[in-house]
Design a protein around this motif. Structure first.
Motif, PDB file in Angstrom:
ATOM      1  N   GLY A  12     -29.936   7.656  16.066  1.00  0.00           N
ATOM      2  CA  GLY A  12     -31.105   7.743  16.921  1.00  0.00           C
ATOM      3  C   GLY A  12     -31.030   6.853  18.143  1.00  0.00           C
ATOM      4  N   VAL A  13     -30.394   5.707  18.010  1.00  0.00           N
ATOM      5  CA  VAL A  13     -30.238   4.815  19.170  1.00  0.00           C
ATOM      6  C   VAL A  13     -29.379   5.487  20.233  1.00  0.00           C
ATOM      7  N   GLY A  14     -28.352   6.212  19.791  1.00  0.00           N
ATOM      8  CA  GLY A  14     -27.510   6.920  20.749  1.00  0.00           C
ATOM      9  C   GLY A  14     -28.277   7.986  21.507  1.00  0.00           C
ATOM     10  N   VAL A  15     -29.142   8.720  20.805  1.00  0.00           N
ATOM     11  CA  VAL A  15     -29.968   9.726  21.474  1.00  0.00           C
ATOM     12  C   VAL A  15     -30.897   9.068  22.482  1.00  0.00           C
ATOM     13  N   THR A  16     -31.531   7.976  22.081  1.00  0.00           N
ATOM     14  CA  THR A  16     -32.448   7.263  22.975  1.00  0.00           C
ATOM     15  C   THR A  16     -31.714   6.733  24.194  1.00  0.00           C
ATOM     16  N   LEU A  17     -30.531   6.180  23.987  1.00  0.00           N
ATOM     17  CA  LEU A  17     -29.749   5.655  25.101  1.00  0.00           C
ATOM     18  C   LEU A  17     -29.368   6.766  26.072  1.00  0.00           C
ATOM     19  N   TRP A  18     -28.914   7.901  25.536  1.00  0.00           N
ATOM     20  CA  TRP A  18     -28.538   9.013  26.413  1.00  0.00           C
ATOM     21  C   TRP A  18     -29.734   9.487  27.225  1.00  0.00           C
ATOM     22  N   LEU A  19     -30.867   9.646  26.575  1.00  0.00           N
ATOM     23  CA  LEU A  19     -32.057  10.134  27.272  1.00  0.00           C
ATOM     24  C   LEU A  19     -32.498   9.150  28.348  1.00  0.00           C
ATOM     25  N   ALA A  20     -32.485   7.854  28.033  1.00  0.00           N
ATOM     26  CA  ALA A  20     -32.905   6.853  29.013  1.00  0.00           C
ATOM     27  C   ALA A  20     -31.965   6.823  30.213  1.00  0.00           C
ATOM     28  N   VAL A  21     -30.667   6.887  29.971  1.00  0.00           N
ATOM     29  CA  VAL A  21     -29.691   6.855  31.064  1.00  0.00           C
ATOM     30  C   VAL A  21     -29.847   8.076  31.965  1.00  0.00           C
TER      31      VAL A  21
END
Length: 674
Positions: free
Chosen positions: A36-45
């Motif tokens: 989930g952190v990876g998804v959040t990071l991708w979306l934020a970037v």
């Protein structure tokens, strides 16, 4: 009751399929993002970098790629001048190639990657205007990001803030909406694909660092790769470099996992390390070739488990990954090993990593030369008619049957000859490219301009309207300056553990692969650098990204992030917010030219890079005298300096087209620097 049974069976069937689709979706999400952190990071970037998005052509190399996206979306691989949607002339399209009277682009891996975005945009634009589609997509992304952050930090108010921001954003878009013609959708799709790839660079770096170190360090590394390196600069400029960088990081991560896992999972990860490079070859064949050679060399030296099953899995995945490139080449020119870059170019001269021409195919022209000849021609080639042999029809029949049986063998021999000729040509070129790179590495002035200080170059002073708009590696990415601590770390490592390659663990083997990728890409591009409009040394973008990952492997940097996380985040945020405002005010008062403004950032980046390097080296050699908090400040300043440049470059310095979002356009008008 009998009527309820089918409905119950149908509901159960739908439930089973829904559950299966959900499972497949979760597996795909874990495969790409990890957690989930990876998804959040991708979306934020993606959301942050989209704010700098301009819809336009920054570099003329984009014209043939965008034309290829538009034509391939309509089902046409080959193009004619009437199919050029964005440029009607041949001379304005660098990277356009001709074969058989038809025209082709290059980087077809990048072209195909943009097609799903094109189809999605065309479908959504049938319901709403394209400009509102983009604004609505960004607003929905903000809502999704707010929900994820609220759940992760257990702060419900974050969800409310996200809804308010998204609603205000879309309201501004509706009130101030400007027209965006549907003919621009192929270009928009191409930019969306590189924007998504920039997010994947951050995610891959996060997962790679998280494989070896603390999650906090991994998140910092992912954010830094996107916002503190030129990856953010090229995220919405649809060159191939960001996509190649994402695939290279995917290869490194898969390699690292293959060294940690066992059994079938290790085999698959090992194959994916090669498979990512096979896809690189679909984008740029020669970059894929050199990277694959580097991976094979490191793999051969460090992999002790060379079982037949492992080799079969790795070879199978790699073969599947190069199949799209081979099929594309066959559809274009009939040769699976001849990429479009080896076809005759029709645009301006290119400085790409490719030889000037391919080998001559002796077997390809002979067949066409005999087509249309006499139908009754003698297959033996001696020109004697069958009736002049004295009526020996039996001998003629046996000979015809023998030639018929051997014809498949002749075809295989011809194909093998073509493939071997092409491989020999590529091998000769590879040796020549590396030799030229080694020779160029001895030119100190060239190295200084590329890596340290670009400024004014006498050889290129007449280009870009005499504006020095190009930056060196360190000027554009100050955090790379912290790698000055590498020699000290290496000496300590060698004294403790020696230099036996066979005893290296997964971390060190991965470090060796990263170093190999950096060295081989640098060597093959050195003879072509510096060049005009390199901006942030764009040809070395994968090298810069890999080099920016390396500081997070240094103990001093990791101690700073884990020991002083609030200092790191606070100084970085303060540098971005206050630094952007301060630089805008200073430059607004000085009223500089474009080159002067960019050189101001260059000198600022060099100074901050020197400070960060001194702090990291000091912490490495004398940990009692330099605290982790000091290193955190230096790293945050270095990252923030790059983010400041990226934000002002997109808003003020390079206005090559209208912003994708009207709200950003309104804000940009309030920053009159130039």
């Amino acid at each position: 009751m009998s009527g309820d049974r089918p409905s119950g069976v149908e509901a159960q069937f739908r439930s089973v399929w829904s559950e299966r689709l959900s499972q497949y979706g979760n597996r795909a999400g874990r495969f790409v993002f990890g957690d989930g952190v990876g998804v959040t990071l991708w979306l934020a970037v993606v959301l942050v970098l989209a704010l700098s998005w301009r819809v336009g052509f920054f570099i003329t190399d984009t014209y043939p790629i965008a034309n290829a996206v538009a034509n391939l979306g309509d089902g046409r691989l080959a193009m004619t001048p009437t199919d050029f949607q964005y440029s009607l002339t041949l001379g304005t399209q660098p990277g356009l190639h001709e074969y058989g009277g038809r025209f082709y682009a290059r980087n077809y891996g990048q072209v195909v990657a943009a097609l799903p975005f094109l189809w999605l945009l065309e479908g959504a634009s049938a319901v709403a205007p394209p400009r509102l589609v983009l604004a609505g997509g960004w607003a929905l992304g903000v809502v999704g990001l707010g929900r994820r952050l609220a759940a992760h930090f257990d702060r419900r108010w974050l969800r409310l803030v996200a809804v308010v921001v998204a609603s205000a954003w879309f309201a501004v878009a509706v009130v101030f909406a400007t027209a965006l013609d549907r003919s621009q959708l192929p270009l928009v799709a191409l930019q969306l694909s590189t924007l998504a790839a920039a997010g994947l660079v951050a995610v891959s770096c996060y997962r790679l660092v998280g494989t070896f170190h603390d999650r906090r360090v991994a998140v910092a590394a992912g954010v830094a790769l996107a916002l503190a390196t030129p990856v953010g600069f090229w995220a919405t400029i649809p060159k191939r470099h960001v996509l190649v960088t994402a695939l290279v990081f995917g290869s490194v991560f898969a390699f690292a996992r293959s060294r940690q896992l066992d059994g079938r999972a290790s085999y698959v990860a090992h194959g994916l390390a090669y498979g990512a490079l096979g896809l690189v070859a679909w984008v740029h064949a020669f970059e894929g070739f050199f990277l694959t050679a580097a991976l094979f060399a490191v793999d051969f030296l460090t992999e002790p488990r060379k079982s037949r099953r492992r080799l079969a899995v790795v070879g199978g995945i790699f073969a599947l990954s190069v199949l799209p490139m081979a099929v594309t080449n066959v559809l274009i020119n009939g040769n699976p090993l001849r990429p479009p870059r080896l076809l005759p170019g029709v645009g301006p001269e290119s400085v790409e990593l490719a030889p000037t021409g391919g080998p001559e195919s002796s077997g390809g022209d002979t067949g066409s030369g005999t087509a249309g000849g006499d139908v009754g021609a003698d297959p033996t080639g001696d020109g004697v008619d069958a009736d002049s042999t004295g009526g020996d029809g039996t001998q003629r029949t046996l000979l015809d049957e023998l030639l018929g049986l051997l014809s498949p063998l002749f075809v295989l021999v011809t194909l093998a000859e073509t493939v071997l000729t092409q491989l020999a040509f590529i091998g000769t070129y590879a040796v020549s490219a590396v030799s030229d790179g080694v020779a160029a590495a001895g030119e100190h002035e060239r190295l200084w301009e590329i890596f340290v200080r670009r400024g004014h170059s006498a050889s290129l002073s007449g280009v870009n309207d005499y504006e020095p708009i190009d930056l060196s590696v360190v000027e554009s990415t100050p955090i790379v300056g912290t790698l000055l601590a590498l020699p000290a770390v290496a000496v300590v490592r060698l004294r403790r553990h020696g230099a036996a390659v066979s005893r290296l663990g997964p971390r060190r083997q991965t470090d060796l692969l990263v170093a190999s990728y950096v060295v081989v890409l640098t060597l093959v591009y050195l003879p072509r650098l510096p060049l005009f409009s390199q901006l942030t040394v764009r040809y070395l973008l994968p090298v810069i990204a890999l080099a920016s990952y390396c500081p997070f492997r240094l103990p001093a940097v990791r101690e700073a992030i884990t020991g002083a996380p609030r200092t790191t985040a606070g100084v970085y945020a303060g540098t971005v917010l206050a630094g952007s405002a301060l630089v805008a005010v200073v430059l607004g008062v000085l009223d500089p030219a474009l080159g002067e403004a960019i050189q101001f950032h260059a000198l600022l980046g060099l100074c901050i890079a020197a400070v960060a390097a001194v702090l990291v080296v000091g912490r490495t050699l004398a940990p009692a005298r330099v605290s982790p908090r000091s290193v955190a400040v230096g790293m945050a300043l270095a990252g923030g300096a790059t983010t400041v440049y990226l934000s002002l470059a997109s808003v003020e310095y390079f206005a090559y087209g209208p912003f994708a979002f009207d709200a950003v356009e309104l804000i940009a008008r309030l920053v009159p620097i130039l």
